[in-house]
Enzyme design. Structure first.
Site, mmCIF file in Angstrom:
data_model
loop_
_atom_site.group_PDB
_atom_site.id
_atom_site.type_symbol
_atom_site.label_atom_id
_atom_site.label_comp_id
_atom_site.label_asym_id
_atom_site.label_seq_id
_atom_site.Cartn_x
_atom_site.Cartn_y
_atom_site.Cartn_z
ATOM 1 C CB ILE A 164 40.989 42.625 42.058
ATOM 2 C CG1 ILE A 164 41.045 44.091 42.504
ATOM 3 C CG2 ILE A 164 39.545 42.177 41.904
ATOM 4 C CD1 ILE A 164 40.557 45.061 41.455
ATOM 5 C CB CYS A 165 40.808 37.086 43.830
ATOM 6 S SG CYS A 165 40.731 35.351 43.346
ATOM 7 C CG LEU A 166 37.117 39.666 38.295
ATOM 8 C CD1 LEU A 166 35.879 39.197 39.063
ATOM 9 C CD2 LEU A 166 36.971 41.130 37.923
ATOM 10 C CG ASN A 221 36.238 37.517 46.079
ATOM 11 O OD1 ASN A 221 35.045 37.741 46.226
ATOM 12 N ND2 ASN A 221 36.734 36.293 46.108
#
Length: 282
Positions: A111-113, A103
């Protein structure tokens, strides 16, 4: 309509527009002052955050990897940018330290959040703060989400061969996130340092250039030490001129002042003798 009323409405509209322009900046300033104060007094466990250059819109954080994870004992630096419309818009975070994670983009550090995305794709809300976001990032390191990845290859490895993923994540943590690692390179440098081969070549070139200079210095300091190799800088001894005419002229030039000097004492003796004779007659 009365001209005075029109003038009042026009002025009121200008005031409202100016207030709307100033309001987001003031809200962000007051909100960030409070959040930075809270992060300084009561930081979350394993998280440190501070402003850069005394600015409230640029911050940096360090997140410690959790135990029992491939990121244990690692210190991961995160860059934080606060937008003008904060807290209406979410902050922008990216890793400055390389991370082997499905991620996290290991090139850009993005950041993939979901908590960093606006609805409907994400779950950002104005009540969220930096403390909550950094805690979510720390939790993401412990519990990756391979079904919403930024790096599909790492996500596939996490699903198909988790032991290999853990091994690679540990290697990257030791290489990039350990403070005591001597081989730890910087992630994003504008000018890359030369590798070991180039450094060794430069060192050999510099030593070969300094050897002749060192030899000359040592020979000039100690005249008793002689080297077997003749120096090209020593001037050659001039050959004596064997021309008879030149030798005769040179002999004359040296003899003439000496002959004049030799005749001076004889003249002085004659003068003294004449003075003595005149005294005897008297």
């Amino acid at each position: 309509m009365n001209a005075g009323l029109l003038q009042f409405l026009f002025s009121f509209r200008q005031v409202c527009e100016k207030f709307n322009e100033m309001m987001p900046s003031n809200i962000r300033t007051m909100r960030m002052a409070k959040e930075i104060k809270d992060l300084t007094r009561n930081p979350p466990h394993g998280i440190t955050c501070w402003p850069k250059n005394d600015r409230n819109d640029l911050l940096e954080a360090i997140v410690q990897g959790s135990e029992d994870t491939p990121y244990a004992n690692g210190s991961f630096r995160i860059d934080i940018v606060i937008p003008e419309r904060y807290p209406m818009d979410p902050p922008q975070l990216k890793f400055l330290t390389k991370v082997y994670h499905p991620n996290i983009d290991n090139v850009t550090g993005l950041i993939c959040l979901d908590v960093l995305k606006m609805p409907p794709q994400g779950r950002w809300r104005p009540v969220n703060n930096l403390s909550l976001i950094l805690t979510a990032v720390k939790q993401l390191l412990s519990d990756p989400n391979p079904h919403d990845p930024l790096d599909s290859a790492i996500a596939q490895e996490y699903i198909a061969n988790k032991s290999l993923f853990i091994e690679n994540a540990k290697k990257w943590t030791q290489l990039y996130a350990m403070e005591n690692s001597s081989s730890r390179p910087s992630k994003r440098k504008s000018v890359e340092e030369p590798n070991g081969d180039e450094k060794s070549k430069r060192h050999r070139r510099a030593s070969s250039q300094s050897e002749p200079q060192n030899r000359e210095d040592s020979s000039s300091e100690d005249p008793t030490v002689s080297t077997s190799e003749p120096s090209s800088k020593i001037p050659l001894k001039r050959k004596r001129n064997t021309d008879p005419a030149c030798e005769e002229d040179s002999q004359r030039s040296h003899d003439s002042p000496l002959s004049e000097d030799a005749s001076v004492p004889e003249k002085q003796d004659k003068n003294f003798n004449s003075i003595d004779n005149s005294r005897n007659k008297v």
